[in-house]
Design a protein around this motif. Structure first.
Motif, short mmCIF file in Angstrom:
data_model
loop_
_atom_site.label_atom_id
_atom_site.label_comp_id
_atom_site.label_asym_id
_atom_site.label_seq_id
_atom_site.Cartn_x
_atom_site.Cartn_y
_atom_site.Cartn_z
N ASN A 1 0.82 -1.21 0.00
CA ASN A 1 0.00 0.00 0.00
C ASN A 1 0.86 1.26 0.00
N LYS A 2 2.00 1.21 0.67
CA LYS A 2 2.89 2.36 0.74
C LYS A 2 3.73 2.44 -0.53
N LYS A 3 4.02 3.64 -0.95
CA LYS A 3 4.85 3.84 -2.14
C LYS A 3 6.30 3.52 -1.81
N ARG A 4 6.82 2.49 -2.46
CA ARG A 4 8.21 2.11 -2.28
C ARG A 4 8.67 1.35 -3.53
N LYS A 5 9.97 1.26 -3.69
CA LYS A 5 10.52 0.56 -4.84
C LYS A 5 10.18 -0.93 -4.77
N GLY A 6 9.88 -1.50 -5.90
CA GLY A 6 9.60 -2.93 -5.96
C GLY A 6 8.14 -3.29 -5.78
N ASN A 7 7.26 -2.28 -5.58
CA ASN A 7 5.84 -2.59 -5.38
C ASN A 7 5.23 -3.29 -6.58
N MET A 8 5.61 -2.86 -7.78
CA MET A 8 5.04 -3.47 -8.98
C MET A 8 5.43 -4.94 -9.08
N PHE A 9 6.66 -5.25 -8.69
CA PHE A 9 7.11 -6.65 -8.71
C PHE A 9 6.26 -7.49 -7.75
N PHE A 10 6.03 -6.96 -6.54
CA PHE A 10 5.26 -7.70 -5.55
C PHE A 10 3.80 -7.85 -5.99
N LYS A 11 3.24 -6.82 -6.62
CA LYS A 11 1.86 -6.92 -7.11
C LYS A 11 1.73 -8.06 -8.12
N VAL A 12 2.65 -8.10 -9.07
CA VAL A 12 2.62 -9.15 -10.09
C VAL A 12 2.85 -10.53 -9.46
N ALA A 13 3.82 -10.60 -8.53
CA ALA A 13 4.14 -11.88 -7.90
C ALA A 13 2.97 -12.40 -7.07
N PHE A 14 2.30 -11.51 -6.34
CA PHE A 14 1.18 -11.92 -5.50
C PHE A 14 -0.04 -12.30 -6.32
N PHE A 15 -0.22 -11.62 -7.47
CA PHE A 15 -1.43 -11.86 -8.26
C PHE A 15 -1.25 -12.98 -9.28
N ALA A 16 -0.02 -13.33 -9.60
CA ALA A 16 0.26 -14.33 -10.64
C ALA A 16 -0.48 -15.66 -10.43
N PRO A 17 -0.53 -16.21 -9.20
CA PRO A 17 -1.24 -17.49 -9.02
C PRO A 17 -2.72 -17.44 -9.36
N VAL A 18 -3.32 -16.23 -9.25
CA VAL A 18 -4.76 -16.10 -9.50
C VAL A 18 -5.10 -16.39 -10.95
N VAL A 19 -4.22 -15.96 -11.87
CA VAL A 19 -4.52 -16.12 -13.30
C VAL A 19 -4.10 -17.50 -13.82
N MET A 20 -3.47 -18.30 -12.97
CA MET A 20 -3.07 -19.64 -13.38
C MET A 20 -4.23 -20.61 -13.20
N SER A 21 -4.25 -21.64 -14.02
CA SER A 21 -5.29 -22.66 -13.92
C SER A 21 -5.17 -23.41 -12.60
N LEU A 22 -6.33 -23.68 -11.98
CA LEU A 22 -6.33 -24.44 -10.74
C LEU A 22 -5.78 -25.85 -10.94
N VAL A 23 -6.02 -26.40 -12.10
CA VAL A 23 -5.50 -27.74 -12.40
C VAL A 23 -3.97 -27.71 -12.42
N VAL A 24 -3.41 -26.71 -13.10
CA VAL A 24 -1.95 -26.58 -13.18
C VAL A 24 -1.36 -26.37 -11.79
N ILE A 25 -1.98 -25.50 -11.02
CA ILE A 25 -1.48 -25.23 -9.67
C ILE A 25 -1.56 -26.49 -8.80
#
Length: 293
Positions: free
Chosen positions: A98-122
């Motif tokens: 939530n706070k503005k800091r370096k690397g936030n975009m990386f963490f957003k992508v990393a945290f959200f990546a499993p959501v877009v993956m197939s449940l079967v694959v996971i």
């Protein structure tokens, strides 16, 4: 003239609605009606002509079905555990980025990546990671002198393992919703709180949580609904075992209807499941309405 114009407008409106209504009828209303009818019949999929009406016999059978009763317990157990684990993880991740800091975009992508993956694959991925003999998780534990854990092959650990995997996969979606709610909170409120000497924890307790409540309620409802529909993870990772310890109601409906081909019996389970979900939904709406009043 006016009546003709109104009739024409209504016909045009119904014309636009027609495709959606047709699809709704074909894929929802008709199947629901069929489930309601089949629930009171003895219907074996391979002998449809032998179908006969048996009244409440299927429901009487459910009362004495230990696997059905176990599936209710397992589903409730999963829901009770997944809510605090997944929402807690989502809230923690939202606070982190939530706070503005370096690397936030990386963490957003990393945290959200499993959501877009197939449940079967996971599920398959974690099935290999949690393998008691060759899995990476147990290999790491062994490096630290810890004996390999059974995870998915233990009746006492399998459901908690599925809870962890499900929370890992879904927390990113709830994180984005909570993050959006946090970023809608005016910064002036926090600045005023700092001038009054509020600590960060006090700001979280008295500002963030109360103002985040509408978003949190929505997240809670969506998580609860999706939790009751658990089927992919136990189907891929444990096949409902060991000893039916991960057999959920939805998976039992699928197994009874498509594996055992007992359409009538599976329809009765589906009807009970729908009724339970309806009662829970009505109760939730009343509680939320009372809380708002």
């Amino acid at each position: 003239m006016r009546e003709k114009s109104t009739l024409k407008e209504n016909l045009i409106g119904y014309g636009f609605l027609a495709p959606a209504l047709i699809l709704l009828t074909i894929f929802l209303i008709i199947p629901v009606g069929m489930v309601f009818y089949y629930a009171f019949t003895d219907y074996y999929l391979l002998t449809p002509d032998a179908r006969q009406f048996i009244g409440l016999d299927n429901f009487k059978r459910l009362i004495g079905d230990p696997i059905f009763l176990k599936s209710i317990f397992n589903t409730a157990k999963f829901v009770i555990w997944i809510i605090p684990v997944q929402l807690g993880a989502a809230l923690g991740m939202a606070l982190l980025i939530n706070k503005k800091r370096k690397g936030n975009m990386f963490f957003k992508v990393a945290f959200f990546a499993p959501v877009v993956m197939s449940l079967v694959v996971i599920s398959i991925l974690w099935l290999y990671l949690l393998n008691p003999n060759e899995g990476l998780i147990n290999a790491i534990l062994n490096r630290f002198g810890i004996e390999s854990l059974p995870f998915l092959t233990s009746p006492s650990q399998s459901m908690y393992t599925i809870v962890f995997v499900s929370a890992w996969q879904g927390a990113g979606y709830q994180m984005l919703l909570l993050l959006g709610g946090m970023q809608n909170i005016p910064q002036d409120v926090y600045e005023a709180a700092e001038l009054d000497g509020f600590t960060k924890f006090q700001q979280f307790r008295y500002i963030t949580l109360p103002l985040l409540k509408p978003t949190a309620i929505f997240v809670l409802l969506t998580t609860l609904i999706s939790a009751f529909k658990l089927i992919v993870q136990p189907m891929i990772m444990t096949q409902g075992g060991p000893m039916n310890s991960t057999m959920t109601m939805v998976y039992y409906i699928y197994q009874t209807g498509f594996t055992d081909r007992l359409v009538g019996y599976s329809s009765s389970i589906a009807l009970v499941f729908t009724t339970l979900i309806g009662l829970i939904t009505i109760t939730q709406r009343k509680l939320i309405k009372e809380d708002k009043d």
